[in-house]
Write an enzyme that holds these catalytic residues in place. Structure first.
Site, PDB file in Angstrom:
ATOM      1  N   LYS A  80       0.848  -1.207   0.000  1.00 46.11           N
ATOM      2  CA  LYS A  80       0.000   0.000   0.000  1.00 46.11           C
ATOM      3  C   LYS A  80       0.876   1.247   0.000  1.00 46.11           C
ATOM      4  O   LYS A  80       0.608   2.210  -0.725  1.00 46.11           O
ATOM      5  CB  LYS A  80      -0.928  -0.015   1.225  1.00 46.11           C
ATOM      6  CG  LYS A  80      -2.043  -1.034   1.087  1.00 46.11           C
ATOM      7  CD  LYS A  80      -2.778  -1.310   2.393  1.00 46.11           C
ATOM      8  CE  LYS A  80      -3.761  -2.462   2.177  1.00 46.11           C
ATOM      9  NZ  LYS A  80      -4.349  -2.982   3.418  1.00 46.11           N
ATOM     10  N   GLN A 130      -4.640  -1.864   9.597  1.00 47.29           N
ATOM     11  CA  GLN A 130      -4.503  -3.154   8.933  1.00 47.29           C
ATOM     12  C   GLN A 130      -5.088  -4.262   9.818  1.00 47.29           C
ATOM     13  O   GLN A 130      -4.728  -4.396  10.979  1.00 47.29           O
ATOM     14  CB  GLN A 130      -3.010  -3.432   8.652  1.00 47.29           C
ATOM     15  CG  GLN A 130      -2.740  -4.728   7.909  1.00 47.29           C
ATOM     16  CD  GLN A 130      -3.296  -4.720   6.485  1.00 47.29           C
ATOM     17  OE1 GLN A 130      -3.204  -3.729   5.767  1.00 47.29           O
ATOM     18  NE2 GLN A 130      -3.899  -5.824   6.081  1.00 47.29           N
ATOM     19  N   ASP A 155     -11.508   2.496   4.257  1.00 46.80           N
ATOM     20  CA  ASP A 155     -11.899   1.085   4.123  1.00 46.80           C
ATOM     21  C   ASP A 155     -13.415   0.942   3.991  1.00 46.80           C
ATOM     22  O   ASP A 155     -13.910  -0.085   3.535  1.00 46.80           O
ATOM     23  CB  ASP A 155     -11.466   0.308   5.376  1.00 46.80           C
ATOM     24  CG  ASP A 155     -10.176  -0.472   5.174  1.00 46.80           C
ATOM     25  OD1 ASP A 155      -9.852  -0.801   4.020  1.00 46.80           O
ATOM     26  OD2 ASP A 155      -9.518  -0.773   6.187  1.00 46.80           O
TER      27      ASP A 155
END
Ligand SMILES: NC(=O)c1ccc[n+]([C@@H]2O[C@H](COP(=O)([O-])OP(=O)(O)OC[C@H]3O[C@@H](n4cnc5c(N)ncnc54)[C@H](OP(=O)(O)O)[C@@H]3O)[C@@H](O)[C@H]2O)c1
Length: 297
Positions: free
Chosen positions: A52, A96, A119
């Site tokens: 990422k 994460q 997200d």
């Protein structure tokens, strides 16, 4: 002839269009910022976070990573999230997953400012998605929508079967398919481990999205001729090569390809799209938080 969707190519196209959006922000002095928080020693999580970070650097997003030890108190994570929520240069925050057992995952989802929740896991953003007013579509199912669109697969009026009901893939995928909107309007069945006669469901489908986390679980015998098959699965299985493993999807590609009109491979299908749609959400987040309008792909 089966059409094999090249997720790397679709992803590259979207990323190049996003660069133009980032230039639009730059003209107003805005650099989109994404901070990823890693609280895990898990190798896969560390790899995802560095992928990422690299993707951000390549496209002109200010990507930062903040690491916590897996045995630190949960409050350290929540204090860090509070700090990031307060920073105007951080437009997107991604914690994460998975977080360690002593950290309440749902509290993490609630704690990230809903405007920075790239997200799409904050309850407000989940609610908006269900209500048909999504702010940030969750990255993997949004990537699936983009792949279908790129292959010219229409969802309207089709029978879509989603296999797997996780919060990050299956449920939001089904929610996107049922929306009265482009990429939606499908008659949608959401299957899971208690579904009886899964094969009967998948054989009725025009579109199957496989997200069960079971290697090569859906094979050609479970599909009808002409189906579109999207394989979200990423599974490590033992292999006689240097690494000792290989990646396979949830679909038995060889037999499924005999039946499918359109199919995604693993790797090189859905995988590249997830990070691309994270970049997309970060650019959108920067635009929303700075009131600088951008064109998004
Ligand atoms: N390509 C990407 O970027 C990407 C992103 C995320 C995930 N993935 C991959 O996608 C797969 C799914 O991930 P996930 O996080 O959604 O997995 P997950 O949280 O483990 O959920 C798996 C789902 O599959 C269902 N399931 C299990 N066995 C089944 C069976 N025999 N028949 C039907 N459904 C069954 C489970 O049902 P219950 O709810 O009843 O337990 C659950 O809903 C994994 O391989 C993961 O690595 C890929």
């Amino acid at each position: 002839m089966t059409d094999e969707i090249d997720g790397n190519a679709v992803s590259a196209q979207i990323r190049s269009e996003l660069e133009a959006s980032i230039d639009q922000l730059g003209e107003s002095g805005v650099t989109p910022g994404l901070t990823t928080v890693l609280m895990s020693e898990d190798n896969a999580s560390q790899t995802y976070v560095s992928m990422k970070q690299r993707a951000c650097e390549n496209i002109g997003i200010d990507g930062q990573t903040q690491e916590l030890d897996a045995d630190q108190p949960a409050e350290d994570l929540f204090d860090l999230i509070d700090d990031l929520n307060a920073r105007s240069d951080v437009h997107g925050i991604l914690v994460q997953m998975p977080v360690p057992d002593h950290v309440d995952k749902r509290r993490v989802f609630r704690s990230v400012d809903s405007m920075k929740d790239v997200d799409g896991f904050h309850p407000e953003n989940v609610g908006r998605l269900v209500a048909g007013n999504a702010r940030y579509k969750p990255c993997t199912p949004h990537g699936v929508q983009k792949l279908l669109e790129s292959a010219g697969v229409k969802t309207e009026g089709k029978e879509a079967v989603v296999v797997g009901r996780s919060d990050i893939v299956g449920k939001p995928m089904a929610n996107l398919f049922i929306q009265k909107a482009p990429g939606g309007n499908a008659t949608t069945t959401l299957c899971h481990s208690r579904t009886t006669d899964l094969a009967a469901k998948t054989r009725q489908a025009d579109i199957v999205v496989a997200a069960a986390g079971l290697p090569e679980f859906i094979d050609g015998s479970m599909l009808s001729e002409g189906t579109t098959v999207i394989d979200v699965g990423i599974n490590h299985v033992d292999a006689d090569n240097d690494k000792g493993y290989k990646l396979v999807g949830d679909v038995d590609f060889a037999s499924a390809k005999q039946k499918a009109d359109v199919i995604t491979p693993v790797p090189g299908g859905v995988g590249p799209m997830t990070i691309t749609m994270l970049l997309y959400n970060t650019v959108k987040a920067a635009s929303l938080q700075t009131d600088v309008p951008v064109d998004l792909p």
